[in-house]
Design a protein around this motif. Structure first.
Motif, PDB file in Angstrom:
ATOM      1  N   ASN A  60      68.623 -14.953   5.437  1.00 36.94           N
ATOM      2  CA  ASN A  60      67.842 -16.102   4.976  1.00 36.94           C
ATOM      3  C   ASN A  60      66.625 -16.371   5.848  1.00 36.94           C
ATOM      4  N   SER A  61      66.653 -15.894   7.085  1.00 39.05           N
ATOM      5  CA  SER A  61      65.544 -16.113   8.012  1.00 39.05           C
ATOM      6  C   SER A  61      64.777 -14.808   8.184  1.00 39.05           C
ATOM      7  N   VAL A  62      63.501 -14.821   7.799  1.00 42.51           N
ATOM      8  CA  VAL A  62      62.658 -13.624   7.854  1.00 42.51           C
ATOM      9  C   VAL A  62      61.277 -13.998   8.363  1.00 42.51           C
ATOM     10  N   PRO A  63      60.537 -13.042   8.911  1.00 42.90           N
ATOM     11  CA  PRO A  63      59.186 -13.350   9.407  1.00 42.90           C
ATOM     12  C   PRO A  63      58.188 -13.504   8.266  1.00 42.90           C
ATOM     13  N   SER A  64      57.050 -14.092   8.554  1.00 43.33           N
ATOM     14  CA  SER A  64      55.991 -14.191   7.551  1.00 43.33           C
ATOM     15  C   SER A  64      55.424 -12.807   7.287  1.00 43.33           C
ATOM     16  N   ILE A  65      54.882 -12.638   6.099  1.00 44.41           N
ATOM     17  CA  ILE A  65      54.349 -11.325   5.750  1.00 44.41           C
ATOM     18  C   ILE A  65      53.134 -10.971   6.614  1.00 44.41           C
ATOM     19  N   ASP A  66      52.367 -11.992   7.038  1.00 50.53           N
ATOM     20  CA  ASP A  66      51.197 -11.723   7.873  1.00 50.53           C
ATOM     21  C   ASP A  66      51.600 -11.140   9.226  1.00 50.53           C
ATOM     22  N   SER A  67      52.685 -11.658   9.798  1.00 54.92           N
ATOM     23  CA  SER A  67      53.124 -11.140  11.094  1.00 54.92           C
ATOM     24  C   SER A  67      53.606  -9.702  10.979  1.00 54.92           C
ATOM     25  N   VAL A  68      54.109  -9.340   9.809  1.00 50.12           N
ATOM     26  CA  VAL A  68      54.545  -7.958   9.585  1.00 50.12           C
ATOM     27  C   VAL A  68      53.330  -7.054   9.442  1.00 50.12           C
ATOM     28  N   LEU A  69      52.355  -7.494   8.655  1.00 47.29           N
ATOM     29  CA  LEU A  69      51.176  -6.655   8.395  1.00 47.29           C
ATOM     30  C   LEU A  69      50.305  -6.487   9.623  1.00 47.29           C
ATOM     31  N   ASN A  70      50.418  -7.404  10.563  1.00 43.87           N
ATOM     32  CA  ASN A  70      49.628  -7.279  11.794  1.00 43.87           C
ATOM     33  C   ASN A  70      50.024  -6.065  12.622  1.00 43.87           C
ATOM     34  N   ASN A  71      51.183  -5.500  12.323  1.00 44.14           N
ATOM     35  CA  ASN A  71      51.637  -4.321  13.057  1.00 44.14           C
ATOM     36  C   ASN A  71      51.050  -3.025  12.507  1.00 44.14           C
ATOM     37  N   LEU A  72      50.378  -3.120  11.366  1.00 40.71           N
ATOM     38  CA  LEU A  72      49.770  -1.919  10.779  1.00 40.71           C
ATOM     39  C   LEU A  72      48.444  -1.610  11.453  1.00 40.71           C
ATOM     40  N   PRO A  73      48.062  -0.346  11.494  1.00 37.76           N
ATOM     41  CA  PRO A  73      46.710  -0.011  11.948  1.00 37.76           C
ATOM     42  C   PRO A  73      45.669  -0.696  11.062  1.00 37.76           C
TER      43      PRO A  73
ATOM     44  N   ILE B 174      58.931  -0.968   8.500  1.00 36.66           N
ATOM     45  CA  ILE B 174      58.902  -1.939   9.594  1.00 36.66           C
ATOM     46  C   ILE B 174      60.142  -2.806   9.511  1.00 36.66           C
ATOM     47  N   SER B 175      60.911  -2.850  10.575  1.00 33.83           N
ATOM     48  CA  SER B 175      62.130  -3.648  10.586  1.00 33.83           C
ATOM     49  C   SER B 175      61.793  -5.122  10.671  1.00 33.83           C
ATOM     50  N   ILE B 176      62.796  -5.940  10.495  1.00 33.59           N
ATOM     51  CA  ILE B 176      62.584  -7.381  10.443  1.00 33.59           C
ATOM     52  C   ILE B 176      62.111  -7.939  11.785  1.00 33.59           C
ATOM     53  N   ASP B 177      62.375  -7.184  12.874  1.00 35.89           N
ATOM     54  CA  ASP B 177      61.870  -7.618  14.181  1.00 35.89           C
ATOM     55  C   ASP B 177      60.507  -7.010  14.475  1.00 35.89           C
ATOM     56  N   THR B 178      59.864  -6.514  13.382  1.00 31.43           N
ATOM     57  CA  THR B 178      58.499  -5.956  13.398  1.00 31.43           C
ATOM     58  C   THR B 178      58.383  -4.699  14.259  1.00 31.43           C
ATOM     59  N   THR B 179      59.476  -3.935  14.356  1.00 25.06           N
ATOM     60  CA  THR B 179      59.417  -2.629  15.004  1.00 25.06           C
ATOM     61  C   THR B 179      58.946  -1.618  13.960  1.00 25.06           C
ATOM     62  N   ILE B 180      57.898  -0.916  14.248  1.00 22.10           N
ATOM     63  CA  ILE B 180      57.308  -0.023  13.264  1.00 22.10           C
ATOM     64  C   ILE B 180      57.839   1.401  13.423  1.00 22.10           C
ATOM     65  N   SER B 181      58.011   2.086  12.308  1.00 25.18           N
ATOM     66  CA  SER B 181      58.475   3.471  12.328  1.00 25.18           C
ATOM     67  C   SER B 181      57.920   4.198  11.121  1.00 25.18           C
ATOM     68  N   LEU B 182      57.436   5.414  11.330  1.00 22.35           N
ATOM     69  CA  LEU B 182      56.935   6.232  10.230  1.00 22.35           C
ATOM     70  C   LEU B 182      58.017   7.170   9.702  1.00 22.35           C
TER      71      LEU B 182
ATOM     72  N   LEU C 185      47.636  -4.972  -6.253  1.00 19.75           N
ATOM     73  CA  LEU C 185      48.304  -5.709  -5.185  1.00 19.75           C
ATOM     74  C   LEU C 185      47.306  -6.625  -4.510  1.00 19.75           C
ATOM     75  N   HIS C 186      47.607  -7.915  -4.524  1.00 17.11           N
ATOM     76  CA  HIS C 186      46.752  -8.882  -3.852  1.00 17.11           C
ATOM     77  C   HIS C 186      47.017  -8.849  -2.352  1.00 17.11           C
ATOM     78  N   ILE C 187      46.104  -9.408  -1.581  1.00 14.47           N
ATOM     79  CA  ILE C 187      46.227  -9.367  -0.125  1.00 14.47           C
ATOM     80  C   ILE C 187      47.109 -10.518   0.342  1.00 14.47           C
ATOM     81  N   PRO C 188      48.281 -10.231   0.859  1.00 15.17           N
ATOM     82  CA  PRO C 188      49.098 -11.310   1.427  1.00 15.17           C
ATOM     83  C   PRO C 188      48.388 -11.835   2.685  1.00 15.17           C
TER      84      PRO C 188
END
Length: 501
Positions: free
Chosen positions: A53-66, A96-104, A298-301
């Protein structure tokens, strides 16, 4: 001369194809009620894990992308006990995991796959096969990318078998002994679904098209001959009756005359299940139109999504299993799997509301592709192109008719934005395949009892025509073999090794 040619074509091709026709009709009875096993979407939904039920905002996730990545899709779901954002860009797939750890790279262990398999059946796993080749129940060439595929055998009474991809960890097929039995007597012989052939989709398609195409020629010749023989009999003796006296010839002629047209349309429409209507018959002026509507923008979150996806999780606590960012034209959407069903939410406001498209939204979406006049109406009953019998197509839907060269017609579900497109060519193919093969059109679809009567009557007639054809073919081959044997014997010198003596 023409009569002799038609007679030879019908007899030779009939001898070769009659057994195949009989198998097609007999398996067709099974196909009315059972098709080839296919993993059910509802089963997939049921075996997905619930998001926290508790998840990060989509912006905080996308900030991890190049930076400067063009995002084409975003989704969130549990993958082996870990909530994962899967973000597809123009050149990569990011997990990207819920703790914003990125993996390809998303490596899946066998223990994780086995744990997933146990969710599908509460009985013990008796055996696991590691497949590097396709088998009868996963015979489609595109699945080779999932090798090795794990095949789990369960100890329950129904002998369930589950196939899981080692690459994605997704279930590919789920069968039991009943579905496999009905497939062997139904879909497999009816569709010529044999592994060695079906894994090459183009070869399989060519074989079916050629077999049914040649069969159509054979049927057409037989129909012409059947009518001609009755005509000659009436002209000479003023009586409408078959001139044949032998039982098999007599009934093949009578049954062929009564049901021959259906046998022809059945075989021809089988060919059209895989063949397109040629442009020289029904022209397609713009082949790109239909596909352009299926592409979502796809719109920009979060700029394009006033509704935060976190609110969906709050409204449906401990029930949401996945969320996908999508759109219908300018309207941002969330597609969420909740329980064992798919929900589509309108994300253009900050309230969690189900999608409900109106005429203006549909007109705005279509106007990006069409500049012609658009006529939109709400359809509460099926028509001949949007018709449900066993697939339970949703109603009501919006029907949009475009005054363009292709007479484009769209059927759009206002509750989820799904689109079905037809132009003049696709409408012709609809009649040539589903209309002729399974009588799937409005009048019969709305009258299931009548549909069953028509289907069973014509199928029984086709079976009897095919059976008498098999018998005549057997007799024809027997005569030819005897004649060949006599010919060989007559040309052999008489000696002690001559088998003809």
């Amino acid at each position: 001369m023409l009569k002799r040619i038609l007679y030879s074509i019908h007899r030779v091709l009939g001898t070769i194809l009659s057994i195949l026709f009989l198998v097609w009709f007999l398996s067709g009875f099974v196909m009315i009620y059972h098709t080839f096993p296919k993993i059910k979407t509802k089963d997939k939904y049921q075996n997905m894990q619930v998001l926290p039920n508790s998840v990060p905002s989509i912006d905080s996730v996308l900030n991890n992308l190049p930076k400067d990545k063009n995002i084409s899709s975003i989704s969130l779901r549990i993958r082996y006990n870990t909530p994962i954002f899967e973000i597809v860009t123009n050149d990569s797939v990011y997990k990207i995991s819920i703790d914003t750890t990125i993996s390809l790279v998303d490596k899946i262990s066998y223990s994780q796959i086995e744990s997933y398999a146990k969710q599908w059946n509460n009985r013990n796993i008796t055996k696991v096969d590691t497949l590097y080749e396709l088998d009868q129940w996963i015979q489609f060439g595109y699945l080779k990318k999932d090798f090795p595929i794990y095949k789990f055998h369960f100890s329950d009474n129904k002998e369930h078998q589950l196939y899981v991809s080692s690459k994605t960890g997704e279930a590919l097929q789920f069968t039991d002994k009943d579905s496999r039995f009905w497939a062997w007597v139904g879909a497999i012989p009816h569709w010529v679904y044999f592994t060695s052939l079906r894994q090459d989709s183009q070869l399989w398609s060519d074989v079916v098209v050629w077999l049914s195409g040649i069969g159509s020629i054979m049927c057409l010749g037989g129909n012409i001959l059947g009518i001609y023989v009755f005509y000659k009999q009436y002209k000479n003796k003023k009586k409408v009756r078959t001139p044949y006296r032998k039982f098999s010839y007599k009934w093949h002629h009578i049954l062929g005359f009564v049901f021959g047209l259906f046998v022809f349309t059945f075989v021809f429409s089988g060919m059209m299940s895989l063949a397109d209507v040629p442009d020289w018959i029904v022209k397609t002026h713009d082949s790109t139109i239909g596909g352009s509507l299926y592409k979502s923008q796809l719109h920009i979150p979060s700029e394009g999504y006033p509704l935060s996806y976190q609110k969906i999780l709050s409204k449906y606590p401990d029930k949401v299993k996945s969320i996908e960012w999508s759109s219908f034209g300018n309207i941002p959407l969330y597609k969420a799997i909740i329980g064992d069903s798919l929900y589509v939410f309108d994300a253009s406001s900050d309230e969690v509301v189900n999608l409900l498209l109106d005429k203006d939204a549909i007109r705005n979406r279509l106007s990006k592709t069409h500049k012609e006049e658009i006529n939109i109406s709400l359809m509460t009953e099926y028509d001949n192109y949007y018709v449900g019998r066993t697939d339970h197509l949703a109603l009501p839907v919006y029907k949009a008719e475009i005054n363009d060269a292709d007479n484009s017609t769209y059927y759009i579900n206002p509750k989820n934005g799904t689109i079905r497109y037809y132009n003049t060519n696709l409408k012709a193919r609809k009649w040539a395949y589903q209309g002729l093969h399974s009588f799937k059109f409005k009048f019969l679809a709305e009258r299931p009892v009548l549909w069953n009567i028509v289907m069973w009557t014509t199928m029984i007639g086709g079976t009897l025509v095919s059976f008498t054809g098999v018998w005549l073919g057997f007799r024809y081959l027997k005569r030819k073999i005897k004649k060949l044997k006599r010919y060989i014997c007559s040309n052999k010198s008489k000696d002690k090794n001559n088998p003809c003596q």
